[in-house]
Enzyme design. Structure first.
Site, PDB file in Angstrom:
ATOM      1  N   ASP A   1      35.766  31.594  32.536  1.00  0.00           N
ATOM      2  CA  ASP A   1      35.235  30.447  33.261  1.00  0.00           C
ATOM      3  C   ASP A   1      33.807  30.816  33.685  1.00  0.00           C
ATOM      4  OD1 ASP A   1      35.286  27.980  34.698  1.00  0.00           O
ATOM      5  OD2 ASP A   1      35.555  29.129  36.529  1.00  0.00           O
TER       6      ASP A   1
ATOM      7  N   ASP B   1      38.146  32.322  38.290  1.00  0.00           N
ATOM      8  CA  ASP B   1      37.962  32.664  39.708  1.00  0.00           C
ATOM      9  C   ASP B   1      39.132  32.227  40.572  1.00  0.00           C
ATOM     10  OD1 ASP B   1      37.621  29.966  39.696  1.00  0.00           O
ATOM     11  OD2 ASP B   1      35.691  29.946  40.723  1.00  0.00           O
TER      12      ASP B   1
END
Length: 622
Positions: free
Chosen positions: A322, A516
């Protein structure tokens, strides 16, 4: 050394002294000699005999305790008192080495387990009262004094201090906290007194989830461990049957051909075979290697949920990341405000900040920080968050839409394209375009080195997935050296992209997704290995990920891969070494070229060498 290990060491020394004394003292009477040697034999082997007996009673006789008991009792019956006692003695020495190695491996885990708080302070009538953290309800104000652990997650209601997070992150740099900051359990308060309003119960707090994760890590076994378990299940009975055949058939054949049977010779060879065949080196050293690898990783703030994930990580050839919060800092800063028509720039920001007032997303936080005034939530109503698009709300009776280009297109509004690169936040008032706010996210200082480290670790491709625009994604990808970039993705699109990559790759290659933890739980679960980074306090990440990096350092991904591969090398070395020595000694023992002393080396010596090799998994270097 533990109290239990000291007791075993005393038994080893006592037994060894008695064996030497009785060996060199000439005693002609065989019965007295038997009684004398039974003393050191029982001192050193009573627990092994007890375990073997219990194994037979419970129908689990084919283990190392049974083999040791059978071989040593057989040797003593045949008059080989020194050899029989020596086998048990050296076996216990090997067990002591193994116990010490496991204790050393547990040291890093134990350091992590020390984050469990013993109590929480609650102030009553000006006096601090220590209570069990389990008894503290959500919303309670607790007091954490300098030197104490933060027992429960919460928000600082008053006080300023620095926190030591090294037990969680593996990093020694203290973190400053002030009134209004979120703090997580497990950190140590270094300076000022903090009053914290708890936001979770102890059972749901970060420290509890991490401890549960570590305690259950040994339950998920690797392919190598499962192989050894299956191997030992069939190997040990097969060797016992082979030893029985070796003890019976050659003497019978000798009788049939008119030669002396020499039963004692063949029984000794069979017993030697039993000692050699004991699978201790494999059964002990393989799990110990993985345990050491997990312990070494935990010392660096890398929590691995099981040895199966540590093993799979070594086969990673594709890493999907990501962007926001993983490769970039996730710290957004407003760099440009452009209003159109009669709307002022200040009013545009004010409306956007109020619409985003209920959101905890990094972009929302940056808008509220840029506004820098207290938000009047009574002005806001009918808030609707549209996943992957933005937020709509009513502010002062006006319908305000704040989001990306996709949200504007969905509303049938044509936005202006900013000339600079950044994350575009477009604003519409009553279905009329009002302007845009440009936000920039900073790349993490070591993100480029992290990508390079992955390539050096053997990763074929690093792929970046982001919901950001193609322009922003391409700039970040070019700067970091990412191989493939997919932009303008909704959370569901990320899952689809990962599934396409899973279908395209080789079956033996693994795909790792790194996120995250804010909205990446579905993708973390779908990948072969899910790594949540910077997951302190993120329940969804800790639940969904297979490996949890406790800080925001992307370089830890390559570190985790190095730990995985080093651990696997040690495992394979132990398997090859142990099997090679054992099969060689088994063959030589069957034809009489290996005696009981060589058998002791083939069992205990190989186990000690394998265990010492396994402890290398603990020593992990960046």
């Amino acid at each position: 050394m533990s109290k239990k290990q000291k007791k075993v060491l005393i038994r080893i020394i006592t037994s060894a002294i008695l064996v030497l004394a009785f060996h060199f003292v000439p005693v002609e009477n065989p019965y007295i000699r038997l009684v004398l040697f039974l003393i050191p034999y029982l001192i050193i082997g009573y627990d092994i005999l007890k375990k073997a007996g219990l194994g037979i009673i419970h129908g689990k006789m084919f283990d190392e305790n049974f083999l040791m008991a059978l071989a040593t009792i057989g040797a003593i019956i045949l008059g080989e008192y020194v050899e029989g006692t020596a086998v048990m003695l050296f076996y216990q020495i090997g067990e002591l080495f193994q116990s010490y190695a496991v204790g050393k491996s547990r040291k890093n885990i134990s350091a992590l387990m020390d984050i469990r708080p013993d109590y929480a302070n609650i102030e009553k009538d000006g006096v601090l009262e220590q209570v069990d953290p389990d008894d503290v309800e959500t919303g309670t104000i607790i007091v954490v004094q300098p030197g104490e652990k933060v027992p429960i997650d919460g928000i600082v209601s008053s006080g300023n201090s620095t926190l030591n997070t090294s037990a969680l992150t593996g990093e020694s740099v203290p973190r400053e906290v002030h009134t209004g900051d979120e703090v997580i359990s497990g950190c140590v308060n270094l300076s000022g007194v903090l009053r914290i309003q708890t936001t979770k119960e102890f059972g749901e707090s970060t420290v509890s989830k991490i401890l549960d994760l570590v305690e259950n890590s040994s339950m998920k076994k690797s392919k190598s461990e499962n192989f050894i378990t299956r191997f030992a299940k069939y190997y040990t009975p097969a060797v016992c049957i082979g030893a029985l055949i070796l003890a019976i058939f050659p003497p019978i054949l000798c009788i049939l051909v008119g030669q002396p049977a020499n039963w004692q010779l063949w029984i000794i060879r069979a017993l030697t075979t039993l000692v050699i065949s004991c699978p201790c080196a494999l059964v002990i050293s393989i799990p110990l290697s993985f345990f050491g690898g997990i312990g070494g990783a935990s010392a660096k703030g890398i929590l691995v949920k099981g040895s199966n994930y540590l093993e799979a990580l070594s086969e990673t050839k594709y890493v999907v990341c990501d962007k926001t919060g993983t490769l970039t800092q996730g710290v957004f800063v407003v760099t440009q405000i452009k209003s159109v028509g009669e709307m002022s720039d200040d009013m545009l920001l004010e409306l956007a900040a109020h619409v985003e007032s209920y959101s905890g997303h990094p972009i929302s936080k940056s808008l509220k920080e840029a506004y820098a005034k207290e938000l009047d939530l009574t002005r806001v109503s009918d808030v609707e968050e549209i996943s992957g698009h933005g937020i709509c709300a009513v502010v002062d009776g006006q319908k305000i839409a704040v989001g990306n280009v996709k949200l504007m297109n969905q509303l049938g509004i044509s936005p202006i394209e900013p000339p600079a690169t950044g994350t575009e936040i477009h604003v519409a008032v009553d279905n009329s375009y009002a302007g845009y706010i440009l936000i920039s996210d900073l790349i993490k200082p070591n993100a480029k080195a992290a990508i390079l480290g992955l390539k050096e670790a053997g990763v074929k491709q690093v792929i970046m997935l982001t919901g950001d625009t193609k322009r922003v994604a391409d700039v970040v990808a070019k700067e970091l050296g990412v191989d493939i970039t997919k932009s303008d993705l909704l959370p569901a699109d990320k899952v689809s992209e990962v599934e396409k990559l899973l279908d395209a790759k080789n079956a033996k290659e693994k795909l790792t997704f790194v996120g995250d933890g804010i909205n990446d739980a579905p993708v973390l679960s779908r990948a072969d290995i899910g790594i949540a980074m910077g997951a302190l306090g993120s329940d969804a990440a800790i639940e969904a990920a297979d490996i949890v990096l406790m800080d925001d350092d992307p370089a830890k991904i390559a570190t985790a891969m190095k730990i995985s591969r080093k651990t696997l090398r040690i495992v394979h070395q132990n398997i090859v070494f142990a099997l090679a020595v054992k099969f060689a000694c088994l063959g030589l023992g069957a034809i009489g070229y290996v005696n009981m002393w060589w058998a002791i080396f083939a069992d205990v010596g190989v186990m000690i060498i394998a265990v010492l090799n396994a402890t290398r998994a603990l020593r992990q270097n960046d």
